[in-house]
Design an enzyme around this catalytic site. Structure first.
Site, mmCIF file in Angstrom:
data_model
loop_
_atom_site.group_PDB
_atom_site.id
_atom_site.type_symbol
_atom_site.label_atom_id
_atom_site.label_comp_id
_atom_site.label_asym_id
_atom_site.label_seq_id
_atom_site.Cartn_x
_atom_site.Cartn_y
_atom_site.Cartn_z
ATOM 1 C CB CYS A 44 9.799 25.801 41.611
ATOM 2 S SG CYS A 44 10.590 27.370 41.204
ATOM 3 C CD GLU B 40 21.790 57.381 12.783
ATOM 4 O OE1 GLU B 40 21.042 58.288 12.381
ATOM 5 O OE2 GLU B 40 21.968 57.114 13.983
ATOM 6 C CD GLN C 167 23.930 43.644 18.900
ATOM 7 O OE1 GLN C 167 24.179 44.317 19.872
ATOM 8 N NE2 GLN C 167 24.038 44.121 17.671
ATOM 9 C CG ASN C 168 17.558 42.097 16.439
ATOM 10 O OD1 ASN C 168 18.187 42.935 17.087
ATOM 11 N ND2 ASN C 168 17.329 42.215 15.153
ATOM 12 C CB VAL C 169 15.171 39.146 22.243
ATOM 13 C CG1 VAL C 169 16.513 39.393 22.922
ATOM 14 C CG2 VAL C 169 14.283 40.386 22.360
ATOM 15 C CG ASP C 170 13.092 40.308 16.377
ATOM 16 O OD1 ASP C 170 13.636 39.317 15.854
ATOM 17 O OD2 ASP C 170 13.322 41.482 16.001
ATOM 18 C CG HIS D 284 21.957 40.643 23.342
ATOM 19 N ND1 HIS D 284 21.958 41.902 22.790
ATOM 20 C CD2 HIS D 284 23.218 40.430 23.795
ATOM 21 C CE1 HIS D 284 23.184 42.425 22.899
ATOM 22 N NE2 HIS D 284 23.964 41.546 23.496
ATOM 23 N N GLY E 63 22.206 47.169 10.856
ATOM 24 C CA GLY E 63 21.244 47.791 11.776
ATOM 25 C C GLY E 63 21.610 47.709 13.239
ATOM 26 C CB THR E 64 24.070 46.760 15.434
ATOM 27 O OG1 THR E 64 24.386 46.936 16.827
ATOM 28 C CG2 THR E 64 25.338 46.507 14.638
HETATM 29 C C1 BJW Z 1 18.587 50.795 10.641
HETATM 30 C C2 BJW Z 1 17.270 50.802 10.267
HETATM 31 C C3 BJW Z 1 16.992 50.229 9.038
HETATM 32 C C4 BJW Z 1 17.329 51.730 12.137
HETATM 33 N N1 BJW Z 1 17.974 49.715 8.308
HETATM 34 N N2 BJW Z 1 19.551 50.286 9.902
HETATM 35 C C5 BJW Z 1 33.083 47.266 27.342
HETATM 36 C C6 BJW Z 1 33.104 48.633 27.343
HETATM 37 C C7 BJW Z 1 32.057 49.357 27.918
HETATM 38 C C8 BJW Z 1 30.990 48.720 28.508
HETATM 39 C C9 BJW Z 1 30.972 47.358 28.513
HETATM 40 C C10 BJW Z 1 31.999 46.653 27.943
HETATM 41 N N3 BJW Z 1 31.706 45.316 28.079
HETATM 42 C C11 BJW Z 1 30.527 45.194 28.713
HETATM 43 C C12 BJW Z 1 30.064 46.422 29.010
HETATM 44 C C13 BJW Z 1 28.792 46.710 29.716
HETATM 45 C C14 BJW Z 1 27.564 46.588 28.850
HETATM 46 C C15 BJW Z 1 27.605 47.620 27.713
HETATM 47 O O1 BJW Z 1 27.884 47.338 26.577
HETATM 48 N N4 BJW Z 1 27.259 48.862 28.017
HETATM 49 C C16 BJW Z 1 27.181 49.901 27.004
HETATM 50 C C17 BJW Z 1 25.911 50.678 27.223
HETATM 51 C C18 BJW Z 1 28.442 50.730 27.046
HETATM 52 N N5 BJW Z 1 27.384 45.257 28.310
HETATM 53 C C19 BJW Z 1 26.868 44.287 29.023
HETATM 54 O O2 BJW Z 1 26.506 44.472 30.171
HETATM 55 C C20 BJW Z 1 26.726 42.931 28.367
HETATM 56 N N6 BJW Z 1 27.244 41.936 29.233
HETATM 57 C C21 BJW Z 1 28.581 41.706 29.357
HETATM 58 O O3 BJW Z 1 29.397 42.201 28.622
HETATM 59 O O4 BJW Z 1 28.897 40.854 30.402
HETATM 60 C C22 BJW Z 1 30.219 40.910 30.924
HETATM 61 C C23 BJW Z 1 30.448 42.273 31.603
HETATM 62 C C24 BJW Z 1 29.450 42.853 32.349
HETATM 63 C C25 BJW Z 1 29.649 44.109 32.958
HETATM 64 C C26 BJW Z 1 30.854 44.794 32.764
HETATM 65 C C27 BJW Z 1 31.843 44.194 31.982
HETATM 66 C C28 BJW Z 1 31.645 42.928 31.412
HETATM 67 C C29 BJW Z 1 25.262 42.581 28.168
HETATM 68 C C30 BJW Z 1 24.583 43.456 27.175
HETATM 69 C C31 BJW Z 1 23.114 43.096 27.086
HETATM 70 C C32 BJW Z 1 22.315 44.024 26.184
HETATM 71 N N7 BJW Z 1 20.932 43.772 26.339
HETATM 72 C C33 BJW Z 1 19.972 44.463 25.498
HETATM 73 C C34 BJW Z 1 18.560 44.025 25.931
HETATM 74 C C35 BJW Z 1 18.297 42.597 25.446
HETATM 75 C C36 BJW Z 1 16.931 42.127 25.773
HETATM 76 C C37 BJW Z 1 15.839 42.946 25.128
HETATM 77 O O5 BJW Z 1 15.756 43.086 23.903
HETATM 78 O O6 BJW Z 1 15.049 43.452 25.901
HETATM 79 O O7 BJW Z 1 20.191 44.139 24.129
HETATM 80 S S1 BJW Z 1 20.125 46.247 25.529
HETATM 81 C C38 BJW Z 1 19.781 46.492 23.816
HETATM 82 O O8 BJW Z 1 20.962 46.972 23.110
HETATM 83 C C39 BJW Z 1 19.506 45.092 23.261
HETATM 84 C C40 BJW Z 1 20.172 45.158 21.920
HETATM 85 O O9 BJW Z 1 20.438 43.834 21.460
HETATM 86 C C41 BJW Z 1 21.414 45.957 22.193
HETATM 87 C C42 BJW Z 1 22.038 46.572 20.966
HETATM 88 O O10 BJW Z 1 21.223 47.518 20.400
HETATM 89 P P1 BJW Z 1 21.110 47.617 18.813
HETATM 90 O O11 BJW Z 1 20.520 46.370 18.292
HETATM 91 O O12 BJW Z 1 22.402 48.019 18.240
HETATM 92 O O13 BJW Z 1 19.989 48.726 18.649
HETATM 93 P P2 BJW Z 1 20.146 50.344 18.641
HETATM 94 O O14 BJW Z 1 18.788 50.897 18.859
HETATM 95 O O15 BJW Z 1 21.213 50.792 19.534
HETATM 96 O O16 BJW Z 1 20.632 50.681 17.146
HETATM 97 C C43 BJW Z 1 19.797 50.469 16.029
HETATM 98 C C44 BJW Z 1 20.591 50.834 14.805
HETATM 99 O O17 BJW Z 1 19.821 50.481 13.660
HETATM 100 C C45 BJW Z 1 20.891 52.342 14.692
HETATM 101 O O18 BJW Z 1 22.261 52.500 14.365
HETATM 102 C C46 BJW Z 1 20.001 52.806 13.527
HETATM 103 O O19 BJW Z 1 20.600 53.834 12.736
HETATM 104 C C47 BJW Z 1 19.871 51.535 12.723
HETATM 105 N N8 BJW Z 1 18.638 51.408 11.945
HETATM 106 N N9 BJW Z 1 16.528 51.442 11.288
HETATM 107 C C48 BJW Z 1 19.261 49.787 8.804
HETATM 108 N N10 BJW Z 1 15.700 50.205 8.571
#
Ligand code: BJW
Length: 244
Positions: free
Chosen positions: A149, A214, A100-103, A118, A186-187
């Site tokens: 453009c 966690e 999911q990382n964009v880095d 992502h 890490g998600t």
């Molecule tokens: C460690 C650590 C270490 C720390 N070692 N661990 C179904 C149900 C409900 C809602 C929806 C659904 N389907 C779709 C939705 C809507 C929405 C959604 O999910 N909303 C939720 C908030 C509920 N999803 C979407 O809109 C997606 N599109 C989609 O589904 O299209 C169709 C659709 C649309 C609308 C309605 C229905 C269908 C698109 C999602 C796009 C997410 N974009 C982002 C930004 C990307 C660009 C950028 O980077 O700027 O993606 S948001 C952000 O969250 C980013 C990440 O990839 C993503 C996930 O986060 P991640 O990676 O899990 O990070 P954290 O911070 O949450 O967690 C970090 C974890 O690491 C923690 O647990 C720590 O403990 C751990 N950690 N250090 C191991 N050293």
């Protein structure tokens, strides 16, 4: 670090493995995660900046955020967690990393069989033509950047409410449904559709392993939750797997 003997044996015997990573894997490279205490940026929530509505309301603000993140990421390198995942690719017959990382740090660590589901922060997309290209300039300079453009360029990443890339989703879906083992690293398991991948894999009889600092919602269904930093847990686990 001690691991269940059966877990090590299953990792040795698997042939189809999927790893799903989130921002936690890059935390030890100095890149902030989204949620939690040290989550991203000032008073803004990632959710409030990572939407097309936010971008078109204030492209300069959203670009400032991405430009700042690009500079931070530009200084970072892969950590042992990224490196172990890159070496897992050589061990298994069939391996897919879904990040999911964009880095771009998995690519820097040497991962090839990978879906950046992502997007990628180093790419930009024309808001009129939908064409994508790399924009390596760091910092970008004049914000918001424009396409030849004349239209606005946006980061080629997936924001809330936007569809994920179809080719990436198809590839991910096939691998998840066919794999022997799915490992999340890490998600938070908060953002869909990726949050549903462990459940889909398990419904297709895969073993689900979670590595996180966690417990998360994924822990409720995971066969194994290994708590700790991915940069510690992954090397220790992998060392046991490849040990003769
Ligand atoms: C460690 C650590 C270490 C720390 N070692 N661990 C179904 C149900 C409900 C809602 C929806 C659904 N389907 C779709 C939705 C809507 C929405 C959604 O999910 N909303 C939720 C908030 C509920 N999803 C979407 O809109 C997606 N599109 C989609 O589904 O299209 C169709 C659709 C649309 C609308 C309605 C229905 C269908 C698109 C999602 C796009 C997410 N974009 C982002 C930004 C990307 C660009 C950028 O980077 O700027 O993606 S948001 C952000 O969250 C980013 C990440 O990839 C993503 C996930 O986060 P991640 O990676 O899990 O990070 P954290 O911070 O949450 O967690 C970090 C974890 O690491 C923690 O647990 C720590 O403990 C751990 N950690 N250090 C191991 N050293």
């Amino acid at each position: 670090m001690d691991f269940d003997v059966e877990l090590i044996e299953k990792l040795r015997q698997a042939s189809k493995v999927v790893v799903v990573t989130g921002s936690g894997i890059s935390a030890e490279s100095g890149i902030p995660t989204f949620r939690g205490e040290d989550g991203l940026w000032k008073k803004y929530r990632a959710e409030e900046l990572a939407t097309p509505q936010a971008f078109f309301a204030n492209p300069e603000l959203v670009w400032e955020w991405y430009d700042w993140r690009r500079q931070l990421i530009g200084k970072a390198g892969p950590n042992p967690g990224h490196q172990i995942i890159a070496s897992m690719e050589d061990y298994y017959d069939d391996f897919l990393l879904i990040t999911q990382n964009v880095d771009g740090l998995h690519g820097k660590a040497g991962s090839h069989n990978m879906v950046e589901i992502h997007g990628n922060i180093w790419k930009v997309k024309c808001t009129e033509e939908n064409t994508e290209k790399f924009l390596d300039e760091n910092p970008i300079g004049q914000l918001p950047p424009k396409c030849e453009c004349g239209a606005l360029l946006r980061p080629a990443v997936v924001w809330f409410g936007e569809s994920l890339p179809v080719d990436g989703l198809v590839r991910a879906d096939k691998a998840i449904k066919e794999c022997d083992i799915l490992i999340t690293v890490g998600t938070s398991g908060y953002v869909y559709p990726v949050a549903s991948f462990p459940m889909i894999a398990q419904a297709s009889r895969a073993l689900v392993i979670e590595i996180n600092l966690e417990k998360t919602p994924i822990s409720q269904i995971a066969d194994y939750t290994l708590l700790g930093k991915s940069g510690d847990v992954l090397p220790a686990l992998w060392h046991k797997v490849i040990q003769k």
